[in-house]
Design an enzyme around this catalytic site. Sequence first.
Site, PDB file in Angstrom:
ATOM      1  N   GLY A 170       0.829  -1.201   0.000  1.00  0.00           N
ATOM      2  CA  GLY A 170       0.000   0.000   0.000  1.00  0.00           C
ATOM      3  C   GLY A 170       0.859   1.244   0.000  1.00  0.00           C
ATOM      4  N   ASN A 171       0.267   2.368   0.319  1.00  0.00           N
ATOM      5  CA  ASN A 171       1.046   3.608   0.399  1.00  0.00           C
ATOM      6  C   ASN A 171       0.440   4.509   1.466  1.00  0.00           C
ATOM      7  OD1 ASN A 171      -1.008   5.403  -0.895  1.00  0.00           O
ATOM      8  ND2 ASN A 171      -0.678   3.952  -2.571  1.00  0.00           N
TER       9      ASN A 171
END
Length: 402
Positions: free
Chosen positions: A200-201
């Site tokens: 993810g980020n």
Amino acid sequence: MRIVVGITGGVAAYKTVSLVRLLTEAGHDVKVIPTQNALRFVGAATLEAISHNTVDPDLYTDVADVKHVELGQTADLVIVAPATASFLARTAAGLADDLLSNVILATQAPVLIAPAMHTEMWNNPATRRNVATLIADGYALLEPGVGRLTGSDTGKGRLPEPEIIAEAALKLLALDLVGKHIIVTAGGTREPIDPVRFIGNASSGKQGLAIAKAAQRRGARVTLIAANLADANVGQAIHVSTAAEMASAMDEALQHADALIMAAAVSDFRVSEPSDRKIKKHEGENGLELRLIRNDDLLANAALKATSASPRTLFVGFAAETISDSEELERSAREKLTRKHCDLVVANDVSGGKVFGSDQNSVLIVGRGLETQKVSGNKTVIADAILDALLPRFPDLQQSSN
Ligand code: CTP
């Protein structure tokens, strides 16, 4: 226009008298609601004379008229100036213990809050939290000015001048996007490794949500494509998780869209073969290798596809970079503008994690034939600046704005 002006107990309350005068002179019907503490700084008689309306801050008079609901429902706009730290805390918590706070809970109108306090109070973590909550709840917050404060000190915390408050407040009433369908993507995509893990980020989605809310407030029909956001209560929300899911939601929504604002952080890579069961620790005794493959560039693909359409959808890209030099940031944004066939690119420096999750942002807006704009402020301020830059590019609005 019926405007409610709330005043809370701060020294800057004297400036609000000029604000009320400006608004009445512009022809608005102004109803002033001071708190009891505000009346220690300005008198009800002054406010009545200047607003040409009665001033009665008591929640328990004219109860039969259900005054708080009536005032909230009939207001086209609510302004609170100055707003004390205590008012911010009570509003963030949804407390309704006097007439002004009841009106704020009862109204559907846009609310502009103009805080004023000492710098230390403005910077206090509790105030920061409350400001963040209020912005997330859709209140417009005017940043305090920097300068002389009540004592001998100077710093951030001054109430902006009445003209600035009036201008910001009246801008909230602009319905310049009526008839436009705007798609906003927000949040960060997640690419599964196995059923419990993902790549993810750090995107919080706050900037995208602020854009969606501002576009809706300005009259647009908004489709929000929300990647992994729990709170996505704006327009028609479509929840997605991976880049591929976002791509198909975009395909569908883009068929009838006037603009796409691509604020989401889309993963450039995904795991080539995600496991369909949880990977156990012992399987990685000697390390674990994941093969990543490239995701499509959703924005570039969509913009390229739309080049021959008429009327053409407008595309706004984002460029979150770790570039602190603003000339280099601008160069990189212009490169993305061309490479991704965009109309505008909004670039910011995210070095050191200073933007993700924050309510403040500082961006460059670049576009073909547009002088680069540098905008700083809370994410609602940035959202409105992006929409302002986009507005003259809608084909049917080009003539009137040129
Ligand atoms: N974007 C997209 N699809 C991707 C990657 C990015 O649509 N697979 C969009 C983002 O939503 C953003 C813009 O493209 O609006 C720029 O994203 P960014 O990550 O800065 O650009 P990249 O193309 O990944 O460029 P680079 O890695 O070279 O910085």
